[in-house]
Scaffold this active site. Structure first.
Site, PDB file in Angstrom:
ATOM      1  N   HIS A 168      -3.516 -10.757   4.403  1.00  0.00           N
ATOM      2  CA  HIS A 168      -3.525 -10.191   5.877  1.00  0.00           C
ATOM      3  C   HIS A 168      -5.058  -9.938   6.675  1.00  0.00           C
ATOM      4  O   HIS A 168      -6.098  -9.872   5.811  1.00  0.00           O
ATOM      5  CB  HIS A 168      -2.733  -8.911   6.106  1.00  0.00           C
ATOM      6  N   HIS A 188       0.170  -4.769   7.309  1.00  0.00           N
ATOM      7  CA  HIS A 188      -0.916  -4.894   6.541  1.00  0.00           C
ATOM      8  C   HIS A 188      -0.482  -5.422   4.963  1.00  0.00           C
ATOM      9  O   HIS A 188      -0.901  -4.809   3.864  1.00  0.00           O
ATOM     10  CB  HIS A 188      -1.522  -3.730   6.308  1.00  0.00           C
ATOM     11  N   HIS A 248     -13.617   0.820   6.398  1.00  0.00           N
ATOM     12  CA  HIS A 248     -13.127   0.219   7.362  1.00  0.00           C
ATOM     13  C   HIS A 248     -13.858   0.258   8.617  1.00  0.00           C
ATOM     14  O   HIS A 248     -14.054  -0.688   9.430  1.00  0.00           O
ATOM     15  CB  HIS A 248     -11.780   0.587   7.624  1.00  0.00           C
ATOM     16  N   TRP A 262       0.707  -1.209   0.020  1.00  0.00           N
ATOM     17  CA  TRP A 262       0.025  -0.100  -0.023  1.00  0.00           C
ATOM     18  C   TRP A 262       0.838   1.266   0.152  1.00  0.00           C
ATOM     19  O   TRP A 262       1.788   1.439   0.645  1.00  0.00           O
ATOM     20  CB  TRP A 262      -0.911   0.059   1.251  1.00  0.00           C
ATOM     21  N   ASP A 287      -7.207  -7.453   9.320  1.00  0.00           N
ATOM     22  CA  ASP A 287      -7.526  -6.501   9.958  1.00  0.00           C
ATOM     23  C   ASP A 287      -8.324  -6.550  11.120  1.00  0.00           C
ATOM     24  O   ASP A 287      -9.195  -7.208  11.196  1.00  0.00           O
ATOM     25  CB  ASP A 287      -8.387  -5.417   9.261  1.00  0.00           C
ATOM     26  N   GLU A 317      -7.954  -9.172   3.773  1.00  0.00           N
ATOM     27  CA  GLU A 317      -7.419  -8.504   2.614  1.00  0.00           C
ATOM     28  C   GLU A 317      -6.379  -9.052   1.945  1.00  0.00           C
ATOM     29  O   GLU A 317      -5.730  -9.923   2.757  1.00  0.00           O
ATOM     30  CB  GLU A 317      -7.027  -6.801   3.175  1.00  0.00           C
ATOM     31  N   HIS A 347      -7.458  -1.418  14.076  1.00  0.00           N
ATOM     32  CA  HIS A 347      -6.737  -0.696  12.755  1.00  0.00           C
ATOM     33  C   HIS A 347      -7.210   0.580  12.594  1.00  0.00           C
ATOM     34  O   HIS A 347      -6.755   1.586  12.096  1.00  0.00           O
ATOM     35  CB  HIS A 347      -6.954  -1.538  11.684  1.00  0.00           C
TER      36      HIS A 347
HETATM   37 ZN   LIG Z   1      -7.534  -2.745   5.703  1.00  0.00          ZN
END
Ligand SMILES: [Zn+2]
Length: 219
Positions: A53, A49, A163, A19, A55, A175, A59
């Site tokens: 992974h 992340h 989220h 990301w 969350d 994710e 988070h």
């Molecule tokens: Zn996320």
């Protein structure tokens, strides 16, 4: 006989997509037999992340539960792979057709699975879960939501809102799945994130295998 398990996690390696703004993945050898050390030990540097992974509420929710507090059955059990036609985002209108029920584990197979994982470059235009669809899933009280790129929310839209809608509702999130080899329908899911104390998320191994319809014998 049961179908074989399909590994729907992506491999962790140096230089893999991450990301934008998150720490990039770098895996090196702290000790290395090739350099005369008695054993080889890898050093892992990456954001929590990275790749496939999960969350945790922590988070996006202050004081939220950490990944080590996840009940194992949240991500182990029957799930449903739902195919998404929309090329931009997962919308509540498309979801309504699928009669999503309370307690379901839902994995969304989108354009991403076939197109986003073959490159190490970040793909800004990935299909994400719209905030309204996230709200819809929260109202339906699903147990888990899995998506096939690095975030449930979009790159330019609905990152925070999506989220928060899921995590505040106690929905666990996977994710970074690659569902390329998985057909839509019912599957058994096993996803185990690393037990990072108080972690906002953690890399995970995720596996699925086709499950028969209820009441129908699987050959
Ligand atoms: Zn996320």
């Amino acid at each position: 006989m049961a179908s074989p398990w399909i590994d729907v996690s992506v491999g962790l390696r140096t230089g893999m997509v991450s990301w934008p703004g998150d720490p990039p993945a770098r895996i090196s050898h702290a000790k290395d037999m090739e350099r005369g050390d008695p054993c080889t030990v890898s050093l892992l540097e990456m954001g929590a992340h990275t790749g496939t992974h999960m969350d945790a509420p922590a988070h996006f929710v202050r004081g939220g539960i950490g990944i080590d507090g996840m009940p194992p059955e949240a991500a182990i059990g029957l799930a449903r792979v739902i195919p998404i036609r929309d090329r931009k985002s997962i919308k509540a209108d498309e979801l309504r057709r699928h009669r999503i029920r309370r307690g379901e584990r839902i994995l969304f197979k989108t354009y991403n699975s076939d197109h986003c994982w073959d490159t190490d470059s970040f793909f800004e235009g990935f299909v994400y879960l719209s905030a309204k669809a996230a709200q819809y899933l929260a109202e339906r009280q699903v147990r888990l939501v899995g998506v096939d790129y690095l975030s449930v929310g979009g790159f330019r839209a609905d990152g925070l809102e999506t989220h928060q809608a899921l995590l505040k509702a106690g929905i666990w999130v996977i994710e970074g799945l690659n569902l390329k080899r998985v057909r839509p329908g019912r599957v058994q899911l096993v996803c185990l994130p690393l037990k990072i104390a108080g972690g906002d998320g953690a890399p995970a191994r995720a596996l699925v295998r086709p499950a028969g319809r209820p009441g129908r014998k699987k050959r």
